[in-house]
Design a protein around this motif. Structure first.
Motif, PDB file in Angstrom:
ATOM      1  N   LEU A 592       0.820  -1.206   0.000  1.00 37.36           N
ATOM      2  CA  LEU A 592       0.000   0.000   0.000  1.00 37.36           C
ATOM      3  C   LEU A 592       0.856   1.259   0.000  1.00 37.36           C
ATOM      4  O   LEU A 592       1.859   1.349   0.720  1.00 37.36           O
ATOM      5  CB  LEU A 592      -0.902   0.024   1.241  1.00 37.36           C
ATOM      6  N   ASP A 593       0.436   2.247  -0.813  1.00 39.20           N
ATOM      7  CA  ASP A 593       1.087   3.549  -0.788  1.00 39.20           C
ATOM      8  C   ASP A 593       0.516   4.360   0.376  1.00 39.20           C
ATOM      9  O   ASP A 593      -0.417   3.916   1.047  1.00 39.20           O
ATOM     10  CB  ASP A 593       0.910   4.262  -2.130  1.00 39.20           C
ATOM     11  N   PRO A 594       1.054   5.551   0.673  1.00 42.72           N
ATOM     12  CA  PRO A 594       0.588   6.307   1.844  1.00 42.72           C
ATOM     13  C   PRO A 594      -0.908   6.600   1.853  1.00 42.72           C
ATOM     14  O   PRO A 594      -1.552   6.512   2.908  1.00 42.72           O
ATOM     15  CB  PRO A 594       1.407   7.606   1.762  1.00 42.72           C
ATOM     16  N   ASP A 595      -1.475   6.940   0.702  1.00 40.10           N
ATOM     17  CA  ASP A 595      -2.902   7.263   0.672  1.00 40.10           C
ATOM     18  C   ASP A 595      -3.753   6.033   0.968  1.00 40.10           C
ATOM     19  O   ASP A 595      -4.727   6.102   1.739  1.00 40.10           O
ATOM     20  CB  ASP A 595      -3.279   7.844  -0.696  1.00 40.10           C
ATOM     21  N   ASP A 596      -3.407   4.904   0.364  1.00 42.37           N
ATOM     22  CA  ASP A 596      -4.170   3.676   0.613  1.00 42.37           C
ATOM     23  C   ASP A 596      -4.009   3.210   2.061  1.00 42.37           C
ATOM     24  O   ASP A 596      -4.964   2.738   2.678  1.00 42.37           O
ATOM     25  CB  ASP A 596      -3.721   2.569  -0.344  1.00 42.37           C
ATOM     26  N   MET A 597      -2.789   3.346   2.598  1.00 36.92           N
ATOM     27  CA  MET A 597      -2.571   2.947   3.990  1.00 36.92           C
ATOM     28  C   MET A 597      -3.371   3.837   4.936  1.00 36.92           C
ATOM     29  O   MET A 597      -3.925   3.366   5.943  1.00 36.92           O
ATOM     30  CB  MET A 597      -1.082   3.009   4.330  1.00 36.92           C
ATOM     31  N   GLU A 598      -3.433   5.121   4.629  1.00 35.59           N
ATOM     32  CA  GLU A 598      -4.219   6.038   5.455  1.00 35.59           C
ATOM     33  C   GLU A 598      -5.694   5.654   5.435  1.00 35.59           C
ATOM     34  O   GLU A 598      -6.378   5.618   6.472  1.00 35.59           O
ATOM     35  CB  GLU A 598      -4.044   7.473   4.963  1.00 35.59           C
TER      36      GLU A 598
END
Length: 641
Positions: A592-598
């Motif tokens: 996951l990239d930062p946006d998906d992880m958030e």
């Protein structure tokens, strides 16, 4: 043959040959061990005849100088062998340390001095010599090491500590049928100097060995969703093992007593420092704060001026260990990430490279010393900070790199989510039925949703209705599309197309194919292969195939740290996870990239809060179950693209 007589005779023979051992009621005491002073060495010179004059009584009568010299020559000759024997006993007495998990071990070869065990040996041992100089100021002789200071140095020269310690730990791991992927991990050292990295590997292996009892005991154990799992040992056995094998959560600042990886929010790592992690390539308006603070502050700072007046950072110019905690925090707050309150993921990785920084001075300006940075993929320099002295500028770069390394290490975590926890209660009316096409894809779905037990009964009933052609029809929808309908003769159960089609001919063809499949006119296949199962939380939510919940788990890992961004490392990490996963569980690894992880962590921790309550809010739980399940399905599709 009389069976009873045979049985009785057999029992008699068995009893006659069976010995009975009576156990004493007294408890069997475990004998206590006896401490052995293995390191104690008794000089062989004490066993020589007195006439040799090398024992504790010295030379008999009144010897002349020649006789004293002969005795000392023999003593000196024997010292070489005595040192070897004394060191051997010292090594033997420290065998327990070599095979221990003591993190304080700093050597694998041991020694002991002969000064107190060999009689009258002091005159033969080299003493410290002071350095003297002639009148011209040149050294007359070197300052040679004494026996007491030279012996440790000689032993240390032959002691390749990191290699030997790693091999001892590998042996201990092999005893338990385990291995640590040292060679694979060593290819991706982004955070440590070479010597420091060897110590880091030793720390990882030691931590893994200490955790083996926990891992083996809990290898098939899930985490308790009724208890908080952040920063605790409430963790699955699988998560503990793969985290330790990948070296997650092990850093210079970690608690030495901590052995098992503690799950934690990955993005909270940045939040606690007041930073916002920015996805690479994002168009969010908040990135303007970073660009504004990063802009070059002077018109003089063009490429030519920077090449002529700015130098790369030399970390040997200033010792960061001389910097106090307060000064370190002050300098760190002057750097670009803390001025802008954000951190692009590219800078998180590239900021570790000292060769991308430059320091220079613009005379006559306030805070004239400037730290610049250039990304590999970009041509322009950006401003990291301005400082009043070269010392502050140099230290700020070192402190920032240490901070970025810490962030990278703390970011390297993972989440393990068992899909069974997302399934609704068996008594909820959320269980549906698919009729499958010849290629196994859902073609029709039940309009009504059932409880788990009701659905099993309905599936048994359908078996007697699906082979009748009159139960199938093609109907038009409100949107003028067409769909296949199936209805049992009693009207209790109705199925419609999963997806309506605009073509009536194509829809009729689907109906004919489905009927022939269900009535075994195409070929005979088992009934269970004609039926699929799904779960739907509400009329507005998607239909989720039920095999999504059965013996399946997702492992969600961030993509943005220096190691995790490397695709070769990801492949190794996936191999390690698959090798250690239970055979009966299908694991899906999602990066996951930062946006998906958030997005995931926001729902995940909200869901955890609901589950931990004694009486969970069912509506809220189902809403979050739906959101997380759909999120995992979407993530999986994105990863497969």
């Amino acid at each position: 043959i009389d069976p009873d007589l045979v049985k009785r005779r057999l029992n008699e023979l068995t009893s006659a040959n069976k010995r009975v051992y009576r156990l004493s009621e007294e408890a069997i005491q475990i004998p206590e061990g006896e401490a052995l002073e293995l390191e104690e060495y008794f000089s062989v010179q004490n066993d020589f005849p007195l006439v040799y004059g090398i024992g504790e009584f010295g030379i008999p009568q009144t010897p002349n100088n020649q006789r004293k010299g002969q005795a000392k020559q023999l003593k000196g000759y024997l010292l070489l062998f005595e040192q070897i024997m004394a060191n051997y006993l010292s090594q033997l007495s420290h065998a327990k340390d070599l095979f221990s998990l003591n993190a304080n071990i700093r050597q694998t070869y041991f020694y002991q001095s002969l000064e107190k065990v060999v009689p009258d040996v002091k005159p033969l041992l080299k003493q410290e010599k002071r350095q003297s100089s002639d009148k011209k100021g040149f050294s007359e002789y070197e300052n040679f090491l004494s026996y007491q200071t030279g012996l440790p140095e000689l032993v240390k020269m032959k002691d390749n500590f990191t290699d030997r310690r790693n091999r001892f730990l590998d042996y201990l791991l092999a005893i338990h049928g385990e291995a640590y992927t040292q060679q694979s991990l060593s290819q991706f050292n982004y955070y440590f100097e070479e010597v420091e990295f060897e110590k880091h590997l030793i720390q990882n292996k030691t931590r893994f060995l200490r955790s083996l009892s926990f891992i083996n005991k809990n290898r098939a154990k899930a985490f308790n969703y009724k208890k908080a799992n952040g920063r605790t040992d409430n963790i699955t056995g699988l998560e503990a093992k793969i985290s330790l094998l990948l070296g997650l959560g092990v850093g210079k600042d970690n608690d030495k007593d901590s052995t098992v990886y503690n799950p934690h929010s990955i993005l909270d790592t940045y939040t606690k420092y007041g930073l916002k992690l920015i996805k690479e390539g994002t168009t969010r308006f908040r990135k303007k704060d970073w660009e504004k603070e990063a802009k070059l502050k002077s018109e003089l700072l063009n490429e030519v001026f920077i090449d002529q007046n700015f130098d790369y950072v030399d970390i040997e110019d200033e010792d960061v260990e001389t910097c106090s905690e307060d000064e370190s925090q002050f300098l760190l707050q002057q750097t670009l990430p803390f001025r802008s309150k954000m951190l692009p993921e590219a800078f998180l990785r590239e900021g570790l490279n000292i060769e991308q920084y430059k320091i220079g001075e613009i005379v006559g300006t306030e805070n004239s010393w400037i730290v610049l940075f250039k990304h590999f993929k970009e041509e322009e320099w950006i401003t990291i900070g301005t400082f009043s002295s070269y010392r502050e500028a140099n230290l700020s770069v070192q402190i920032l790199r240490i901070f970025l390394r810490k962030l990278n290490i703390e970011t390297e975590g993972l989440h393990v989510l068992e899909h069974i926890l997302l399934r609704p209660d068996l008594t909820d009316n959320k269980y549906g039925i698919f009729m499958l096409s010849p290629d196994g894809k859902p073609l029709l779905r039940s309009i009504r949703l059932y409880t788990f037990e009701e659905r099993k009964e309905v599936i048994d009933e359908l078996k007697h209705h699906i082979s009748y052609y009159e139960h199938y029809s093609v109907e038009a929808t409100k949107d003028k599309d067409f769909e296949v309908h199936f209805k049992t003769s009693d009207g209790k159960h109705t199925f419609v197309s999963v997806v309506a089609k605009p073509s009536v001919e194509e829809t009729h063809q689907d109906m004919e194919t489905l009927y022939k499949l269900m009535s075994d006119q195409l070929h005979v296949i088992p009934y269970k292969n004609k039926i699929g199962l799904y779960i739907r939380y509400s009329e507005q939510s998607d239909m989720i195939p039920e095999d999504f919940f059965s013996y399946r788990s997702s492992i969600l890992i961030p993509t943005w740290s220096a190691r995790f961004e490397n695709k070769e490392f990801r492949a190794i990490a996936e191999d390690i996870i698959e090798e250690n996963s239970p055979a009966n569980v299908s694991l899906r690894i999602i990066w996951l990239d930062p946006d998906d992880m958030e997005e995931f962590e926001k729902k995940y921790y909200e869901w955890m809060e609901v589950l931990m309550k004694f009486t969970p809010d069912v509506i809220k739980r189902d809403e979050l179950n739906t959101a997380i399940a759909q999120m995992l399905l979407n993530f999986r599709k994105e990863n497969e693209q």
